[in-house]
Design an enzyme around this catalytic site. Sequence first.
Site, short mmCIF file in Angstrom:
data_model
loop_
_atom_site.label_atom_id
_atom_site.label_comp_id
_atom_site.label_asym_id
_atom_site.label_seq_id
_atom_site.Cartn_x
_atom_site.Cartn_y
_atom_site.Cartn_z
N GLU A 1 0.29 -1.35 5.66
CA GLU A 1 1.36 -0.90 6.55
C GLU A 1 1.15 0.56 6.93
OE1 GLU A 1 5.46 0.79 7.50
OE2 GLU A 1 3.93 1.39 6.05
N ASP B 1 0.82 -1.21 0.00
CA ASP B 1 0.00 0.00 0.00
C ASP B 1 0.85 1.26 0.00
OD1 ASP B 1 0.83 -0.57 2.70
OD2 ASP B 1 -0.66 0.86 3.44
#
Length: 422
Positions: free
Chosen positions: A189, A94
């Site tokens: 994350e 991400d």
Amino acid sequence: MNYKLTHTISKAELLDRFISYVKTYSSSSEASADKGNAPSTPQQALFAEQLKKEMAGIGISSVTLADHSFLYGYLPASEGQEAVPAFCMMAHIDTTEEVCGKNVVPQIIEKYNGRKIELKESVILDPEKDKALAQAGEEKDTIITTDGTTLLGADDKAGIAEIMTAAAYLLSHPEIKHGKIELLFSPDEETGHGMDFVPLALLTSKRCYTVDGGHIGELETECFNAVKTEVFFTGISVHTGTARSGGLVSAIAMASAFITSLPYRQLPETTDGYEGFYAPLEIQGTLESARVHLLLRDFTQSGMEKRKDFINQLAQITAAAFGGKSQVVHTKQYLNMKEKLDAHPSVVNNLVKAYKKCGIEPDIVPIRGGTDGSRLTEMGIPTPNMFTGGHNYHSRSEWASLSQMTAACDILVALAETTAEE
């Protein structure tokens, strides 16, 4: 840092991967992740599917897209190297939602000349204000920037590209002997939820390395203790025309006063090194209720407890001054990984040997943030962090150095060698 490759890593292959990845939309959403959605956005799942096909295509074994879009695979140990300790290389799929990450248009600047770079939206990359960029100019490096309208996504697509390129290199060079090497790509994350559903049952490694840092040479073995804090203020809504006689108590005013009372010299923009901070991220609300979202960061547990106590007291005093009410909710995000890494010195030592094998002197610095490795270390798998060659993360002025990215690949290959030598 002029750098000569120890292995014949293809810069063109690495660059092609990186450009493909940054063009792929994969921003996460903290609000969605906080509600328990994993992954927090559908675009992360699509990117994981794309990576799964690529991993299988280059010959990585047992490629598995586990629940919640965790992607796993491994390189089997070379013949005769089955007893070598396995290790894992990890990066996150991400990108942050703080800056737009959709429709990224990367700009490739070959033989960068060290001049100012003017992008759209009045974004300027100035080497006089960025030592790493000035270094790239001196070395006539190839750099990759945004077009000024979005972030780049080197955090952490540079890490993914480096792991994939190193894995492909090892698969095409069987003469390099190594133990089992696992690959793990994680979602969310950036939301702080990256390890909430990590499939530990798939991992055989007792050591891991995140590829999620910045400038060449950086090696990170400690990070902040991190807490997410929400402060809720409750007021009394009254028609503004009769507010004085009616006893209006503005929750918005309380929230604003709370934020302006935070110590200026302990904000992110005024701290560095081992200094902690208070980071107000969001304020929302009405006359009747308001919420302040902030991050607390400190390198010591005692320091973190003092920060939490300060916020508790400040919220209470602020609410009392206005005649309202307050409530504070602290949520632990991750802990400093230093103590547990210190208990497993060989994990870091092997990475240091890999740096030096490639002619790079490690610069051991603290992470002013955290990685999935912080959480994984808490879970019992020591996980230091290495550089990617990305710079100015979470901004429209983000850029990456191709030579530094190539050096990171080189070190990952050398890590396979030094672990086997151990």
